[in-house]
Enzyme design. Structure first.
Site: not given
Ligand code: WQD
Length: 340
Positions: A126, A151, A155
């Site tokens: 992302s 989050y 990644k």
């Protein structure tokens, strides 16, 4: 027919990618734990392609189940790994759930791939890894900044884990695809985004407001240093995004990769403000959207949009669909889901 595992294949981006994989001639096996999707997405995929992928409901946090799966499917040629928790706000409240679900599952899959004679791995990453980048558009060499949420950290950590494994595993090659903001739905409206509960993301909140599910859209801040004061993002149609996954996988299967770990930004290269997205929706839908400007949302970056040069030159891929196409498909999907 090469067999490909798609984890999280019943999710929003996963299901659109399964459709493109099947249409490119791949045999697809889906693993999904249905925590953020539903089994009847399989019907939507079948309605589009005429082929029902193999589906196994497996919790990838169960290491033994992952090992057993790979024993049963030892003819896999590649994996596209979508399965992960992805709500930024929720990750702040439940960090351990995110580290367990997003990191341990990745490790268990990579352990199995190391044992295959040859393995191609596509990782769902992302633009969040860039945080608030200093320069627009954002290139793949932009520094990875301290994550703004657990989050985003999962990644970043995920990319580091894959890079380390690829360095010492000649039979494993990987590509991390850094998505900007995926939006829209397949033109057939057989599949689309199915957010559970109150949508965190802008576009589903817009369509649910227009459908009368939500009272009013809150625009989080119009006092940013941007032309109209609202934040800028790169909204990429999910079908364009799905096609990029097939192209990236084929790059690895055909040995066209230049390194056995590569990263690519996937975006349109164009930034759109929140109000421009609202205007696009109103234009294509003919609906007047009920919204109000409220305070800023914690953790929002001011602007993020992709430099698309590397994907264009190396993958031969660029987006073909516009923001208007995405907003119209999102609205048509919402109307279908709500039966309006
Ligand atoms: C976009 C813009 C909001 C909702 C996140 C993740 C990213 C990726 C996509 C997984 C922002 C504004 C939003 C609303 C608003 N997810 N907004 N009212 O935050 O750019 O990216 O989702 O990979 O990793 O970080 O997307 O859609 O939440 O917000 O004004 O009700 O819309 O402030 O400017 P975001 P978003």
């Amino acid at each position: 027919m090469d067999k490909i595992l798609v984890t999280g294949g019943l999710g929003f981006i996963g299901s659109h990618t399964v459709v493109e994989l099947q249409e490119a001639g791949f045999e697809v096996v889906i693993i999904d734990d249905l925590s953020n999707s539903s089994e009847n997405v399989l019907d939507g995929i079948t309605a589009i392609t005429g082929k029902t992928p193999i589906f196994e409901k497996i919790d990838l946090k169960e290491k033994q189940l992952v090992e057993d799966f790979f024993k049963r499917h030892n003819d896999l040629k590649g994996v596209i790994h979508f399965a992960a928790s992805k709500a930024v706000g929720e990750s702040v409240e439940k960090p351990l759930l995110y580290y367990e679900n997003n990191i341990s599952t990745l490790v268990y899959i990579l352990k199995e791939l190391k044992n295959l004679p040859e393995a191609s791995f596509i990782f769902s990453s992302s633009c969040t890894v860039y945080g608030q980048a200093d320069k627009m558009p954002i290139t793949e060499n932009a520094p990875v900044k301290p994550a703004e949420s657990p989050y985003g950290n999962t990644k970043q950590i995920g990319e580091e884990i894959i890079k380390d494994i690829c360095k010492i595993t000649p039979n494993l090659k990987a590509i991390a695809l850094r998505y900007f903001n995926p939006v829209g739905a397949h033109k057939s409206i057989e599949i689309g985004e199915l957010p559970i509960g109150v949508p965190q993301n802008l576009v589903p909140f817009i369509t649910q407001t227009a459908a009368g599910i939500r009272e009013q859209l809150s625009v989080f801040g119009d006092d940013y240093p941007t032309p109209d004061g609202t934040c800028i993002r790169d909204y990429i149609h999910v079908v364009d995004l799905a096609k990029a996954h097939v192209i990236a996988l084929q790059r690895l299967l055909n040995g066209a990769n230049k390194d056995n770990y590569e990263t690519f930004n996937l975006g349109t290269g164009k930034g759109s403000s929140v109000l421009e997205v609202v205007n696009s929706f109103e234009k294509v839908s003919g609906e007047k959207l009920n919204y109000k400007i409220v305070g800023r949302r914690e953790g929002d970056v001011i602007s993020a949009y992709a430099d698309t040069k590397k994907a264009k030159e190396e993958l031969g891929w660029q987006t073909e669909l516009t923001l208007d196409d995405a907003m119209l498909s999102a609205w048509n999907w919402e109307k279908k889901v709500r039966g309006v």
